[in-house]
Every structure is written in C-alpha cells, then in structure tokens.
Design an enzyme around this catalytic site. Structure first.
Site, PDB file in Angstrom:
ATOM      1  N   LYS A 194     -18.256   2.048  15.554  1.00 36.10           N
ATOM      2  CA  LYS A 194     -18.916   1.302  16.636  1.00 36.10           C
ATOM      3  C   LYS A 194     -19.750   0.147  16.076  1.00 36.10           C
ATOM      4  CE  LYS A 194     -21.022   5.006  18.262  1.00 36.10           C
ATOM      5  NZ  LYS A 194     -20.503   6.002  17.287  1.00 36.10           N
ATOM      6  N   ARG A 246     -25.363   8.272  25.580  1.00 40.92           N
ATOM      7  CA  ARG A 246     -24.849   9.406  24.818  1.00 40.92           C
ATOM      8  C   ARG A 246     -24.914  10.701  25.619  1.00 40.92           C
ATOM      9  NH1 ARG A 246     -26.021   7.147  19.312  1.00 40.92           N
ATOM     10  NH2 ARG A 246     -25.165   8.517  17.739  1.00 40.92           N
ATOM     11  N   ARG A 266     -20.622   6.195   3.889  1.00 40.35           N
ATOM     12  CA  ARG A 266     -21.184   4.985   4.510  1.00 40.35           C
ATOM     13  C   ARG A 266     -22.382   4.464   3.715  1.00 40.35           C
ATOM     14  NH1 ARG A 266     -22.556   4.919  10.772  1.00 40.35           N
ATOM     15  NH2 ARG A 266     -23.704   6.826  10.305  1.00 40.35           N
ATOM     16  N   ARG A 317     -27.824   6.401   4.569  1.00 45.28           N
ATOM     17  CA  ARG A 317     -28.744   6.866   5.616  1.00 45.28           C
ATOM     18  C   ARG A 317     -29.133   8.324   5.389  1.00 45.28           C
ATOM     19  NH1 ARG A 317     -26.187   5.152  11.357  1.00 45.28           N
ATOM     20  NH2 ARG A 317     -26.807   7.281  11.814  1.00 45.28           N
ATOM     21  N   ARG A 347     -24.356  16.471  14.046  1.00 50.50           N
ATOM     22  CA  ARG A 347     -24.151  15.303  14.910  1.00 50.50           C
ATOM     23  C   ARG A 347     -22.787  15.377  15.609  1.00 50.50           C
ATOM     24  NH1 ARG A 347     -24.966  11.189  10.446  1.00 50.50           N
ATOM     25  NH2 ARG A 347     -24.352   9.585  11.932  1.00 50.50           N
TER      26      ARG A 347
HETATM   27  P1  ADP Z   1     -20.480   4.248  13.910  1.00 49.04           P
HETATM   28  O1  ADP Z   1     -21.355   3.050  14.212  1.00 49.04           O
HETATM   29  O2  ADP Z   1     -19.489   4.526  15.009  1.00 49.04           O
HETATM   30  O3  ADP Z   1     -21.241   5.473  13.512  1.00 49.04           O
HETATM   31  P2  ADP Z   1     -19.773   2.708  11.517  1.00 49.04           P
HETATM   32  O4  ADP Z   1     -19.345   1.388  12.053  1.00 49.04           O
HETATM   33  O5  ADP Z   1     -21.113   2.808  10.904  1.00 49.04           O
HETATM   34  O6  ADP Z   1     -19.585   3.860  12.660  1.00 49.04           O
HETATM   35  O7  ADP Z   1     -18.666   3.185  10.471  1.00 49.04           O
HETATM   36  C1  ADP Z   1     -18.823   4.400   9.740  1.00 49.04           C
HETATM   37  C2  ADP Z   1     -18.283   4.218   8.327  1.00 49.04           C
HETATM   38  O8  ADP Z   1     -16.876   4.081   8.368  1.00 49.04           O
HETATM   39  C3  ADP Z   1     -18.829   2.986   7.604  1.00 49.04           C
HETATM   40  O9  ADP Z   1     -18.994   3.300   6.234  1.00 49.04           O
HETATM   41  C4  ADP Z   1     -17.717   1.943   7.789  1.00 49.04           C
HETATM   42  O10 ADP Z   1     -17.670   1.000   6.717  1.00 49.04           O
HETATM   43  C5  ADP Z   1     -16.473   2.836   7.799  1.00 49.04           C
HETATM   44  N1  ADP Z   1     -15.406   2.319   8.667  1.00 49.04           N
HETATM   45  C6  ADP Z   1     -15.527   1.642   9.836  1.00 49.04           C
HETATM   46  N2  ADP Z   1     -14.311   1.349  10.342  1.00 49.04           N
HETATM   47  C7  ADP Z   1     -13.399   1.871   9.480  1.00 49.04           C
HETATM   48  C8  ADP Z   1     -11.957   1.915   9.433  1.00 49.04           C
HETATM   49  N3  ADP Z   1     -11.213   1.353  10.384  1.00 49.04           N
HETATM   50  N4  ADP Z   1     -11.375   2.542   8.375  1.00 49.04           N
HETATM   51  C9  ADP Z   1     -12.125   3.113   7.408  1.00 49.04           C
HETATM   52  N5  ADP Z   1     -13.466   3.114   7.381  1.00 49.04           N
HETATM   53  C10 ADP Z   1     -14.102   2.501   8.405  1.00 49.04           C
HETATM   54  P1  AMP Z   2     -26.520   6.225  15.315  1.00 48.82           P
HETATM   55  O1  AMP Z   2     -27.091   5.136  14.459  1.00 48.82           O
HETATM   56  O2  AMP Z   2     -25.923   5.718  16.592  1.00 48.82           O
HETATM   57  O3  AMP Z   2     -25.595   7.129  14.551  1.00 48.82           O
HETATM   58  O4  AMP Z   2     -27.771   7.117  15.773  1.00 48.82           O
HETATM   59  C1  AMP Z   2     -28.566   7.793  14.836  1.00 48.82           C
HETATM   60  C2  AMP Z   2     -29.407   8.863  15.529  1.00 48.82           C
HETATM   61  O5  AMP Z   2     -30.314   8.252  16.449  1.00 48.82           O
HETATM   62  C3  AMP Z   2     -28.634   9.875  16.357  1.00 48.82           C
HETATM   63  O6  AMP Z   2     -28.115  10.948  15.577  1.00 48.82           O
HETATM   64  C4  AMP Z   2     -29.702  10.338  17.353  1.00 48.82           C
HETATM   65  O7  AMP Z   2     -30.610  11.262  16.764  1.00 48.82           O
HETATM   66  C5  AMP Z   2     -30.466   9.046  17.621  1.00 48.82           C
HETATM   67  N1  AMP Z   2     -29.890   8.309  18.765  1.00 48.82           N
HETATM   68  C6  AMP Z   2     -29.287   7.090  18.735  1.00 48.82           C
HETATM   69  N2  AMP Z   2     -28.889   6.729  19.965  1.00 48.82           N
HETATM   70  C7  AMP Z   2     -29.235   7.733  20.798  1.00 48.82           C
HETATM   71  C8  AMP Z   2     -29.074   7.973  22.200  1.00 48.82           C
HETATM   72  N3  AMP Z   2     -28.456   7.089  22.994  1.00 48.82           N
HETATM   73  N4  AMP Z   2     -29.564   9.129  22.706  1.00 48.82           N
HETATM   74  C9  AMP Z   2     -30.195  10.022  21.931  1.00 48.82           C
HETATM   75  N5  AMP Z   2     -30.361   9.874  20.606  1.00 48.82           N
HETATM   76  C10 AMP Z   2     -29.879   8.743  20.036  1.00 48.82           C
END
Ligand code: ADP
Ligand code: AMP
Length: 214
Positions: A14, A89, A128, A161, A172
């Site tokens: 995302k 969410r 990541r 992170r 999660r």
């Molecule tokens: P989200 O925001 O949904 O939690 P991220 O955009 O942070 O996901 O992506 C999670 C991890 O996966 C990051 O390390 C990113 O670089 C990697 N990633 C994102 N898209 C792809 C893909 N199409 N193939 C492989 N790895 C990916």
């Molecule tokens: P993310 O960066 O989207 O993976 O979010 C990291 C953490 O923030 C999550 O695991 C939750 O603990 C909190 N969080 C982010 N967005 C929300 C949401 N919309 N509702 C509740 N908790 C959230």
C-alpha cells in the site's frame, strides 16, 4: 475529486504504491501508520496512547484514528483528492469515513484492494526497510537500495520498523483477517472496489493501478 482507499493486508504494498499514485496524480498519501509513528516519536499524548497497541501488533482505538483522518482531510492539499493508506481498518472506521466525507463534501471514488499471497507477506515485512529521512520504502531482497542501508533518494539511513518482527507481524496478520478483511464485503456493495493482483514487479503493478485510475 479523486478519493482513493488502498485496502490490503500489512505488506501488500500500500505504501509503495501510494507514493507512486501521489506523484502522478498530485494528491497526498494519508497513512495513519506514518502519522501514528510520528506521534509516538514526538511523544505526544496521542502517541503515548497509541504506542502499546502498535507494539503489540494490535489496532489503535477507532476514535483516535478517526480523529486524525478527519483533521487531515480538511487540509488544503486534499482539495483535489487523497489516498487513504491503512485507513479504514474496521467497519466503524469505514462508517465514520462515510460520514466525514459527506460532511466535508468529499468523495471516495475508488477502493483498490491489493491482493498478495499470505506466505509472501511475512517475507516482505521481515525484509522491509524504511528511510528515516524521506519515508521511501525498500526491501532487503525484493527492492534493494543501491548502497546497503542508505536511501537512493536522499542518502539517509534505512531502519527496520519496531513492529516488523516475526511475532508482531503474526499478530498484525491475525488482526487484519479479523478486523479489516470484512471491509471487502462492506465496499463490495458500493461498486467502487477494484481488485489488483499485487504480486510481481512493483512498476507493473503500478501500471495496472494507474490504468484503473485514469
Ligand atoms: P504496506 O504499506 O501495505 O504495509 P509496503 O508498501 O510497506 O506495504 O511494502 C512492504 C514491503 O514489501 C516493503 O519492503 C516493500 O519494498 C516490499 N514490496 C512492495 N511491493 C512489492 C512487490 N510487488 N514485490 C515484492 N516486494 C514488494
Ligand atoms: P501501518 O503503517 O499501516 O502498517 O500501521 C502500523 C500500525 O499503526 C498498525 O499495526 C496499527 O497498530 C496502527 N494503525 C495504523 N492505521 C490504523 C487504523 N486505521 N486503525 C487502527 N490502528 C492503525
């Protein structure tokens, strides 16, 4: 008004895709996760409230995140649209968003559901790395920076992170299934949902998304 929701499990890409959409369509990425991490870093009251939930891989209470999003959507840069990344969410968050957008005379046009195999999510999240300077996202195997541990765009150090540890990731993913997956059903009825296969090349996935949005 190009209002977009990015739905999908943790690790679906995302944040990665939101940053690309933001550049091409000139609308802001609104990541509740980023805003909560910033609040934790700054030690604000909200950050103190949120930290324990985040560390445990749980969800921060609805009223906290709804308040953040409601304020953020009123900023001037949301006049043409917005990308919600990580919100809503829960069903109550989705219902609140419906009320807020109506009050603010804004509209969610498209809900993009990013689909990735559950097996791959763990691998993505464990590897990541995030830039502490500009927020760019990397992966130790799938999306490597040119120089180890340094951001390609701004040269700042990359970090892992706190919640990208195996046990927290498991929590999660369980919470995603229980609390967030029901949103797919919620949005199905609206006719706004578009499914995107989000495995494979990041640029190719983005090309599909951009086609859907144009
Ligand atoms: P989200 O925001 O949904 O939690 P991220 O955009 O942070 O996901 O992506 C999670 C991890 O996966 C990051 O390390 C990113 O670089 C990697 N990633 C994102 N898209 C792809 C893909 N199409 N193939 C492989 N790895 C990916
Ligand atoms: P993310 O960066 O989207 O993976 O979010 C990291 C953490 O923030 C999550 O695991 C939750 O603990 C909190 N969080 C982010 N967005 C929300 C949401 N919309 N509702 C509740 N908790 C959230």
């Amino acid at each position: 008004m190009l209002g977009i929701i990015l739905l999908g499990p943790p690790g679906a890409g995302k944040g990665t895709q939101a940053k690309k959409i933001a550049v091409e369509f000139s609308i802001p990425q609104i990541s509740t996760g980023d805003m909560l991490r910033e609040a934790v870093k700054n030690g604000t009251e909200m950050g103190k409230k949120a930290k324990a939930f985040m560390d445990a891989g749980g969800l921060v209470p609805d009223e906290v995140v709804i308040g953040i999003v409601k304020d953020r959507l009123q900023a001037a840069d949301c006049a043409k649209g917005f990308i919600l990344d990580g919100f809503p969410r829960t069903i109550p968050q989705a219902e609140a968003l419906d009320r807020v957008t109506k009050d603010l005379k804004k509209e969610v046009r498209t809900v993009l559901s990013l689909e990735v195999d559950e097996k791959e999510l763990m691998e993505r999240l464990c590897g990541r790395r995030t830039c502490t300077g500009c927020g760019a996202m990397y992966h130790v195997t799938f999306n490597r920076p040119k120089a180890d541990g340094k951001c390609d765009k701004c040269g700042t150090s990359l970090i892992q992170r706190d919640d990208d540890k195996e046990d927290t990731i498991k929590a999660r993913l369980v919470n995603y299934k229980k609390m967030t997956e029901p949103l797919l059903q919620y949005y199905k009825g609206t006719g706004k949902i578009r499914t995107v296969m989000a495995t494979g090349d990041i640029g190719a996935i983005y090309a599909n998304i951009a086609k859907l949005l144009r």
